[in-house]
Design an enzyme around this catalytic site. Sequence first.
Site, PDB file in Angstrom:
ATOM      1  N   LYS A 198      26.707  73.108   3.856  1.00 18.51           N
ATOM      2  CA  LYS A 198      27.725  73.334   4.224  1.00 18.51           C
ATOM      3  C   LYS A 198      28.263  74.284   4.669  1.00 18.51           C
ATOM      4  O   LYS A 198      28.185  75.145   4.267  1.00 18.51           O
ATOM      5  CB  LYS A 198      28.895  72.488   3.824  1.00 18.51           C
ATOM      6  N   LYS A 250      26.404  69.648   8.200  1.00 20.45           N
ATOM      7  CA  LYS A 250      28.543  69.934   8.271  1.00 20.45           C
ATOM      8  C   LYS A 250      28.781  71.202   8.588  1.00 20.45           C
ATOM      9  O   LYS A 250      28.021  72.310   8.158  1.00 20.45           O
ATOM     10  CB  LYS A 250      29.325  69.850   7.161  1.00 20.45           C
ATOM     11  N   SER A 276      36.742  67.847  11.582  1.00 16.30           N
ATOM     12  CA  SER A 276      38.446  67.695  11.707  1.00 16.30           C
ATOM     13  C   SER A 276      38.378  68.820  13.169  1.00 16.30           C
ATOM     14  O   SER A 276      39.181  68.173  14.442  1.00 16.30           O
ATOM     15  CB  SER A 276      38.876  68.433  11.099  1.00 16.30           C
TER      16      SER A 276
END
Length: 325
Positions: A198, A250, A276
Amino acid sequence: MAGFPAARPRRLRRTAALRRLAAQTTVTPSDLVLPLFVKEGIGQPQPVGAMPGVVQHTLDSLRKAVAEAAQAGVGGVILFGIPAAKDGRGSAADDPAGIIQAALGVVTAETGDALAVMADLCLCEYTDHGHCGVLTPAGGVDNDATLERYAAIAVAQAAAGADMVAPSGMMDGQVGAIRSALDRAGYHDTVICAYAMKYASAFYGPFREAAEGAPQFGDRAAYQADPSAGDALREIMLDLDEGADIVMVKPALPYLDVVSAAAAAVPVPVAAYQVSGEYAMAEAAVANGWLERERVIAETLTSIRRAGASIILSYWATEAARLLG
Ligand code: PBG
């Protein structure tokens, strides 16, 4: 080109039927996971400004959204809880009566095994300082004290019915700590989907509004990965060694090279999270009439799949499942 038969790639592109037949990448609804936000103490769903079409759910609207996702054939949902009260250690995260545990109960009662129910496992939505762990007196994030919190949260989420827990805090050793705690508590079958790689990304901006988890000071650069670092496979292998069943990369689109490298290297499913900011960027352009919405959805999901992700988390999951199904 004299002497060679003419190479004509366009032969396979002439009709829709030929293109369909020649297709090598398909996204199916069951590959998709829908992220959902549920907030304690609200009477009506609250729109998220930077994510048109996304809301913070009540327990009731959450139940309906999950039923719709299951109906569309979506493979899973991942739940994020936003508690009414926050403190330094994120106490609400492992409270058996906390919002995420209540949400897991509602969702599993509604869907049974129709789709996989995941719980995001982190502290940033639950701490008053907004960091993903507990703090040292100096204000840094205390890795090992945080692992104890994650272990307790994993057990609480498994007890509330989660099929899978998804640790997203990027603490060293988090997967091992969670696996041991789950096993000790008898939850041998609870799956760990590790946010293995991440990145410390600007693309999480809108999420922080949706999950109300923005850091109140500093940033996450000391625990999330640096976009220019080359340690992706090391992180991913460590998570596998510690017992991750699925590894996630991600964000998705800006990191397709990492998705691809991970898919080539590991013998478990690779998930990618279309975050998002990826959603917000496309929706904003669509709202301006600059991009075609359905084509953008299909093309981005296809690209993430083509890079090697077998599971894709996307705020478009239900809509995409309808488009594809
Ligand atoms: C929490 C978490 C974040 C996201 C998923 N889990 C935010 C962050 O790390 O700041 C981002 C998801 C998105 O942007 O859609 N640790």
